[in-house]
Design a protein around this motif. Structure first.
Motif, short mmCIF file in Angstrom:
data_model
loop_
_atom_site.label_atom_id
_atom_site.label_comp_id
_atom_site.label_asym_id
_atom_site.label_seq_id
_atom_site.Cartn_x
_atom_site.Cartn_y
_atom_site.Cartn_z
N ASN A 147 7.23 5.05 -0.36
CA ASN A 147 6.73 6.41 -0.18
C ASN A 147 6.12 6.90 -1.51
O ASN A 147 6.84 7.29 -2.42
CB ASN A 147 7.89 7.33 0.25
CG ASN A 147 7.47 8.79 0.31
OD1 ASN A 147 6.28 9.11 0.23
ND2 ASN A 147 8.46 9.67 0.42
N LYS A 178 14.86 8.80 4.19
CA LYS A 178 13.53 9.23 3.72
C LYS A 178 13.59 10.45 2.79
O LYS A 178 13.11 11.55 3.14
CB LYS A 178 12.60 9.50 4.90
CG LYS A 178 12.48 8.29 5.82
CD LYS A 178 11.30 8.35 6.72
CE LYS A 178 11.04 7.06 7.45
NZ LYS A 178 12.19 6.19 7.76
N ALA A 223 14.14 11.62 -5.82
CA ALA A 223 15.31 10.82 -6.22
C ALA A 223 15.65 11.13 -7.68
O ALA A 223 14.77 11.22 -8.52
CB ALA A 223 15.02 9.33 -6.04
N ALA A 259 17.47 5.04 1.39
CA ALA A 259 16.14 5.66 1.37
C ALA A 259 15.37 5.31 2.64
O ALA A 259 14.65 6.16 3.20
CB ALA A 259 15.37 5.23 0.14
N LEU A 313 13.93 0.42 -9.47
CA LEU A 313 14.25 1.13 -8.22
C LEU A 313 13.19 2.19 -7.92
O LEU A 313 12.70 2.28 -6.79
CB LEU A 313 15.63 1.78 -8.32
CG LEU A 313 16.00 2.69 -7.15
CD1 LEU A 313 16.08 1.89 -5.85
CD2 LEU A 313 17.31 3.42 -7.40
N GLY A 334 10.34 11.22 -8.64
CA GLY A 334 11.50 10.61 -9.29
C GLY A 334 11.84 11.32 -10.58
O GLY A 334 10.96 11.60 -11.40
N LYS A 339 10.10 0.63 -6.56
CA LYS A 339 10.27 0.17 -5.18
C LYS A 339 10.28 1.35 -4.21
O LYS A 339 9.69 1.28 -3.13
CB LYS A 339 11.57 -0.64 -5.05
CG LYS A 339 11.46 -2.04 -5.66
CD LYS A 339 12.69 -2.86 -5.34
CE LYS A 339 12.69 -4.17 -6.09
NZ LYS A 339 11.70 -5.14 -5.59
N LEU A 340 10.93 2.43 -4.61
CA LEU A 340 10.98 3.61 -3.75
C LEU A 340 9.59 4.19 -3.55
O LEU A 340 9.22 4.64 -2.47
CB LEU A 340 11.91 4.68 -4.35
CG LEU A 340 13.41 4.42 -4.29
CD1 LEU A 340 14.16 5.46 -5.10
CD2 LEU A 340 13.92 4.43 -2.85
N ARG A 341 8.79 4.15 -4.64
CA ARG A 341 7.44 4.71 -4.56
C ARG A 341 6.47 3.79 -3.82
O ARG A 341 5.42 4.21 -3.36
CB ARG A 341 6.92 5.08 -5.95
CG ARG A 341 7.56 6.40 -6.43
CD ARG A 341 7.21 6.72 -7.85
NE ARG A 341 5.78 6.86 -8.07
CZ ARG A 341 5.08 7.98 -7.90
NH1 ARG A 341 5.71 9.07 -7.50
NH2 ARG A 341 3.80 8.02 -8.14
N LEU A 343 18.09 1.74 -1.89
CA LEU A 343 16.95 1.32 -1.07
C LEU A 343 17.30 1.40 0.42
O LEU A 343 16.47 1.84 1.24
CB LEU A 343 16.53 -0.10 -1.45
CG LEU A 343 15.69 -0.22 -2.72
CD1 LEU A 343 15.47 -1.69 -3.08
CD2 LEU A 343 14.34 0.48 -2.57
N LEU A 377 7.14 10.26 -3.06
CA LEU A 377 8.49 10.50 -3.57
C LEU A 377 8.44 10.85 -5.05
O LEU A 377 7.76 10.18 -5.83
CB LEU A 377 9.36 9.26 -3.35
CG LEU A 377 10.79 9.37 -3.87
CD1 LEU A 377 11.78 8.96 -2.81
CD2 LEU A 377 10.99 8.53 -5.12
#
Lengths: 122, 300
Positions: free
Chosen positions: A74, A48, A52, A44, A66, A79, A69-71, A41, A77
């Motif tokens: 953004n 950016k 992932a 990221a 994870l 995955g 949270k990343l999405r 995190l 993103l």
């Protein structure tokens, strides 16, 4: 100069992570590695990434948490989940959370490269 | 069974209704109810129910009841067995990661070497040896999983269809004509679904490897007297007479990259379910593998 596509590789197994990083760097991507969800995190937020590659079983927070949270940060993103376990329920859950694909370890590196190409152009 | 469109399936215990748009012939609610009779020595019964309704009303009720008959006293032995199974499974997962990184680094190395380089040949041998180790590890994981004796009601034809789905591309690639023959769709077994799936995967994989391009594979599901019989028939090269008594022996294989554990594991699983596995083969014409399970009151 055009910005290279950025990939974040998250796996707590150091040599798996290094191997994936090396293989993807050879393909011309800018690659960053993290060994846990928290590290991922932080990285990221700074780098950016566009995509992932996340192991399902990482310490601290699981791979799917994870990815969510990343999405949240953004939505664009992509995955790709990787796991030693190919149970149908896990695959289904990953796709529901918004994963682009799910690969069961061990897989051929070229399969991952193909998937990444598809993910980044979709 | 077919009841026309808009079938409603109702759970007998919770009265929850399930509408199924795809209109299958039979609908089985996943999972089982556990009824614990505390004043009878803590016996557990798994009960599965299906209530089939159509527009005109209830068409039928199917209740499957299975008594495990396990009291608290004999839980110890099976629990320690499942601990061994879990330990083996974790060990296998631990082995998978280093194998994966070794293979990946070898692939990277392979890509940097020219075709004329002798080292490229060595790297390729190493990759294929790692693949062999990976297959062994995968089969050991399956062997560890055979310790798991949790069972559920399995709809045999549906399970076969699920496995065939995995092979769809391989069948198409080899132009194989595949047929599933089931006179009676409603064949159920009280079994461990993952293990049963593994048996079909092993048998279909063998059949796929045995047939030439354009050949045929048939899966025949039938119910006879008190037995459920599943047969996998292929038009392949057959099993030569000199190896016929060895094919269920662990580590015996005739394949270049085989582990020799597939049929051994399948036999173990079938026998854990009180069933039988056997084959008949005609060299150059094909092989039929038959798996036979005794039907219990609850499966009929």
């Amino acid at each position: 100069m055009e910005r290279k596509n950025r990939i974040l590789v998250v796996d707590d197994q150091i040599w798996v992570r290094r191997m994936l990083q090396e293989a993807l760097q050879v393909q011309g991507y800018e690659v960053f590695g993290a060994s846990s969800g928290f590290e991922a995190l932080q990285l990221a937020a700074e780098k950016k990434p566009d995509l992932a590659v996340i192991d399902m079983a990482i310490p601290g927070m699981d791979g799917l948490t994870l990815l969510s949270k990343l999405r949240e940060i953004n939505l664009n993103l992509r995955g790709i989940m990787i796991s030693g376990d190919g149970e149908k329920k896990a695959v289904k859950r990953a796709l529901e959370v918004g994963a682009f694909a799910y690969l069961v370890k061990p897989f051929d590196i070229s399969s991952l490269e193909n998937l990444i190409r598809r993910a980044l152009t979709s | 069974m077919s009841f026309g469109d808009s079938n409603v399936y109702e759970d007998f215990f919770t009265s929850r209704s399930y509408k199924v748009s795809e209109d299958p012939d039979v609908f089985v609610k996943e999972g089982a109810h556990t009824v614990v009779l505390e004043n009878k020595g803590c016996h557990t019964f798994n009960v599965n129910t299906i209530v089939v309704k159509n527009k005109k009303g209830v068409s039928g009720v199917i209740v499957y009841c299975e008594g495990e008959g396990k009291s608290e006293d004999n839980k110890g032995a099976s629990e320690s067995l499942s601990v061994i199974g879990e330990l083996a499974a974790s060990a296998v997962h631990e082995i998978k990661n280093p194998l994966f990184s070794i293979r990946g680094f070898l692939q990277i190395l392979n890509n940097t070497l020219s075709e004329s380089d002798k080292r490229k040949e060595y790297v390729k041998i190493m990759i294929s040896e790692v693949d062999r180790l990976e297959s062994l590890v995968k089969d050991f994981l399956m062997l560890a999983k055979t310790q798991n004796d949790s069972k559920e009601l399995v709809w045999v034809c549906e399970l076969v269809r699920e496995v065939v789905e995995l092979y769809k591309n391989s069948f198409e690639k080899k132009k194989i004509q595949f047929r599933l023959q089931a006179k009676d769709e409603s064949v159920f077994l009280w079994a461990n679904k993952d293990q049963l799936e593994q048996v079909f995967i092993n048998l279909l994989q063998n059949a796929l490897e045995a047939v030439e391009e354009g050949g045929s594979i048939d899966v025949i599901v039938s119910k006879k007297e008190e037995k459920v019989m599943i047969q996998v028939k292929d038009s392949g090269r057959g099993i030569s007479p000199e190896v016929r008594d060895k094919i269920f022996t662990p580590f015996f294989t005739t394949k270049k990259n085989g582990t020799g554990l597939g049929l051994f594991i399948s036999k173990r699983i079938v026998e854990n379910h009180e069933g039988k596995i056997y084959f008949s083969s005609d060299e150059g014409k094909g092989t039929i593998f038959s798996v036979e399970f005794p039907m219990r009151e609850t499966d009929r």
